[in-house]
Design a protein around this motif. Structure first.
Motif, PDB file in Angstrom:
ATOM      1  N   CYS A  20      -5.725   1.256  -1.994  1.00 44.30           N
ATOM      2  CA  CYS A  20      -6.512   0.811  -0.693  1.00 44.30           C
ATOM      3  C   CYS A  20      -6.675   0.246   0.044  1.00 44.30           C
ATOM      4  O   CYS A  20      -7.276  -1.114   0.384  1.00 44.30           O
ATOM      5  N   ALA A 115      -1.245  -3.233  -1.920  1.00 42.80           N
ATOM      6  CA  ALA A 115      -1.996  -1.657  -2.068  1.00 42.80           C
ATOM      7  C   ALA A 115      -1.469  -0.851  -0.405  1.00 42.80           C
ATOM      8  O   ALA A 115      -1.130   0.195  -0.703  1.00 42.80           O
ATOM      9  N   CYS A 116      -1.649  -1.798   0.363  1.00 42.82           N
ATOM     10  CA  CYS A 116      -0.508  -0.928   1.639  1.00 42.82           C
ATOM     11  C   CYS A 116      -0.189  -0.281   1.393  1.00 42.82           C
ATOM     12  O   CYS A 116       0.792   1.055   1.983  1.00 42.82           O
TER      13      CYS A 116
END
Length: 126
Positions: A20, A115-116
């Motif tokens: 992330c 990714a978050c």
């Protein structure tokens, strides 16, 4: 993370956090470059895209810095930061979609949002 966290869970958590942070760094770079390419004296839509690119770069940069800190952090605060970053990235990607030639930047924003999301999921695991 809890005392009952397995080494595999800890590894996955750290891997998700690092992924992330990397995505945020790349998104910040791409958005800053893309925002600099938009004519600031252009149309209202172009100005909105430029502002969103700058904001996305700042949010991603800030999120990356938070994720890279090694001290104890408030997990709820990290969740809020990740939700904010994901939301801004998706909004920026949508704005970039409307700009010819900005497809790679939109893709980078979406990758960061993903990714978050993955990291948020790792935070929700027991």
């Amino acid at each position: 993370m809890t005392p009952s966290t397995s080494p595999q869970q800890l590894y996955r958590f750290l891997e998700d956090r690092f992924t992330c942070a990397q995505a945020c760094t790349e998104c910040a770079r791409v958005c800053a470059v893309r925002a600099s390419l938009v004519d600031p004296d252009g149309t209202e839509r172009q100005e909105r895209v430029r502002r969103l690119g700058i904001m996305c770069a700042e949010v991603c940069d800030s999120t990356c810095r938070v994720l890279c800190e090694e001290n104890q952090q408030d997990e709820d605060g990290i969740r809020v930061r990740l939700e904010w970053c994901r939301s801004v990235c998706l909004e920026c990607a949508h704005a970039f979609d409307a700009c010819p030639g900005a497809e790679p930047a939109a893709g980078t924003c979406r990758a960061c949002a993903e990714a978050c999301s993955r990291f948020l999921e790792s935070l929700r695991r027991p």
